[in-house]
Write an enzyme that holds these catalytic residues in place. Sequence first.
Site, PDB file in Angstrom:
ATOM      1  N   HIS A 206       2.654   1.518   6.626  1.00 43.13           N
ATOM      2  CA  HIS A 206       1.804   2.709   6.613  1.00 43.13           C
ATOM      3  C   HIS A 206       1.185   3.063   7.957  1.00 43.13           C
ATOM      4  CE1 HIS A 206      -1.370  -0.290   6.537  1.00 43.13           C
ATOM      5  NE2 HIS A 206      -2.224   0.653   6.839  1.00 43.13           N
TER       6      HIS A 206
HETATM    7  C1  UD1 Z   1      -6.342   3.869   6.436  1.00 38.88           C
HETATM    8  C2  UD1 Z   1      -6.949   3.125   7.623  1.00 38.88           C
HETATM    9  C3  UD1 Z   1      -6.090   1.915   7.945  1.00 38.88           C
HETATM   10  C4  UD1 Z   1      -5.881   1.024   6.729  1.00 38.88           C
HETATM   11  C5  UD1 Z   1      -5.333   1.886   5.599  1.00 38.88           C
HETATM   12  C6  UD1 Z   1      -5.183   1.079   4.338  1.00 38.88           C
HETATM   13  C7  UD1 Z   1      -8.132   4.413   9.324  1.00 38.88           C
HETATM   14  C8  UD1 Z   1      -8.059   4.936  10.701  1.00 38.88           C
HETATM   15  N1  UD1 Z   1      -6.980   3.941   8.812  1.00 38.88           N
HETATM   16  O1  UD1 Z   1      -5.059   4.339   6.828  1.00 38.88           O
HETATM   17  O2  UD1 Z   1      -6.738   1.146   8.940  1.00 38.88           O
HETATM   18  O3  UD1 Z   1      -4.980   0.005   7.062  1.00 38.88           O
HETATM   19  O4  UD1 Z   1      -6.238   2.977   5.345  1.00 38.88           O
HETATM   20  O5  UD1 Z   1      -4.449   1.761   3.376  1.00 38.88           O
HETATM   21  O6  UD1 Z   1      -9.200   4.434   8.734  1.00 38.88           O
HETATM   22  N2  UD1 Z   1      -3.548   9.874   1.274  1.00 38.88           N
HETATM   23  C9  UD1 Z   1      -3.319  10.261  -0.016  1.00 38.88           C
HETATM   24  N3  UD1 Z   1      -4.111   9.725  -0.992  1.00 38.88           N
HETATM   25  C10 UD1 Z   1      -5.113   8.867  -0.726  1.00 38.88           C
HETATM   26  C11 UD1 Z   1      -5.346   8.484   0.597  1.00 38.88           C
HETATM   27  C12 UD1 Z   1      -4.550   8.998   1.597  1.00 38.88           C
HETATM   28  O7  UD1 Z   1      -2.421  11.041  -0.298  1.00 38.88           O
HETATM   29  O8  UD1 Z   1      -5.791   8.417  -1.675  1.00 38.88           O
HETATM   30  C13 UD1 Z   1      -2.645  10.400   2.341  1.00 38.88           C
HETATM   31  C14 UD1 Z   1      -3.143  11.662   2.984  1.00 38.88           C
HETATM   32  O9  UD1 Z   1      -2.054  12.451   3.281  1.00 38.88           O
HETATM   33  C15 UD1 Z   1      -3.767  11.171   4.269  1.00 38.88           C
HETATM   34  C16 UD1 Z   1      -2.878   9.970   4.605  1.00 38.88           C
HETATM   35  O10 UD1 Z   1      -2.524   9.418   3.350  1.00 38.88           O
HETATM   36  O11 UD1 Z   1      -3.783  12.126   5.270  1.00 38.88           O
HETATM   37  C17 UD1 Z   1      -3.551   8.934   5.455  1.00 38.88           C
HETATM   38  O12 UD1 Z   1      -4.784   8.482   4.868  1.00 38.88           O
HETATM   39  P1  UD1 Z   1      -5.960   7.901   5.817  1.00 38.88           P
HETATM   40  O13 UD1 Z   1      -7.052   7.349   4.986  1.00 38.88           O
HETATM   41  O14 UD1 Z   1      -6.305   8.924   6.830  1.00 38.88           O
HETATM   42  O15 UD1 Z   1      -5.238   6.733   6.614  1.00 38.88           O
HETATM   43  P2  UD1 Z   1      -4.361   5.538   6.068  1.00 38.88           P
HETATM   44  O16 UD1 Z   1      -3.005   5.667   6.634  1.00 38.88           O
HETATM   45  O17 UD1 Z   1      -4.501   5.360   4.592  1.00 38.88           O
END
Ligand code: UD1
Length: 357
Positions: A206
Amino acid sequence: MRIVYVIGTRPNFVKTAPVIAALRERLPEGRHAIVHTGQHYDRMMSEVFFEELGTPAPDHMLEVGSGTHATQTARTMERLEPVLEAEQPDLVLVPGDVNSTLAAVLTAVKMGIPVGHIESGLRSFDRTMPEEINRIVADEFSEQLFLHSEEAIENLRAEGIAEERMKFVGNTMIDTLVALEGRFREAGSAARLGVEPGAYALVTLHRPALVDGELLAETVERLVALAAEMPVVFPVHPRTRAKMEAVSADHAGLLLSEPLGYLDFLSLLADAGAVLTDSGGIQEETTYLGVPCFTLRDNTERPVTIRAGTNTLLGLDPAAIAGIPAALAERPAGRPEPPPLWDGHAAERIADEIAGG
Ligand code: UD1
């Protein structure tokens, strides 16, 4: 005593659940307010963890959702400030290194509220990783630093952080794993997927460095090739799912799924023949379980997992996936001793520090 716990992402829930439980037990008259920032919001990224870990429902939902780093951090700060104003906590507790952590630390410290940081002192020494920036800020501004491995002491010393702020307590993520072990060993998730324990690879990916650019398509190709040698089970993070759809990678032969609940995931992890990941937490869980882990990154903030012998850094290089079957064949058998204080009691030690032993 009034404590506010700020959590927002899947690994945050796992790391904080035992700390909330231990402090509620130790301080039954205290206020224990849980703030969910909403950084993760899908049911399988959030709610299912509260249910399986027995964490009380959040007292405050900030619903910040997804966005750029600045948007996510700023929105969290803006929405957290009035909550802290109303709660008037003596302490704000935050886990890990995600954007919710960064935002909570900055908000609390500017309001003059002391912060405790769970999983303090990890460093990858790679400042292109968003998490590294978040860790450095969290440690600089937290009054109480709860360390989960010995190398954290050196890392913090090198940044000029005073010894009195450091408490080496152990790994709260392993507390959760130990507490759930009876349940996930019974779960039989491999059989439900039709794969044989010990004979499949479990994959999670991820991180932006791997999935947001050109490496993703090649990674998927390499996984498809690996699947010719051993079944490949791949629960896909929403970030990765979106990118895979965008590059329309051909993933025939991979057992893809939505994100899994924690019990199901730990069951698959414990029974895997090999794990391929770019996650931090999974490097630790495989070390505790004695499962071979291959990490698709150039560095790790968790070198203790490499010293334990379970984790191999492949580099940020999808071509290295091809070497996994040979590496497995050469690997010595046996489960290493877990690192010091990865014993299921880290949260109790944190509660001792906060509430007095
Ligand atoms: C985040 C953390 C990362 C951690 C990871 C665990 C930061 C900078 N990154 O990364 O350190 O290892 O969580 O999973 O804080 N999305 C969904 N549904 C959700 C959540 C996210 O669809 O419930 C999608 C969205 O398109 C979003 C993308 O995932 O833009 C990324 O989510 P985000 O929380 O920004 O970062 P992670 O890659 O999950």
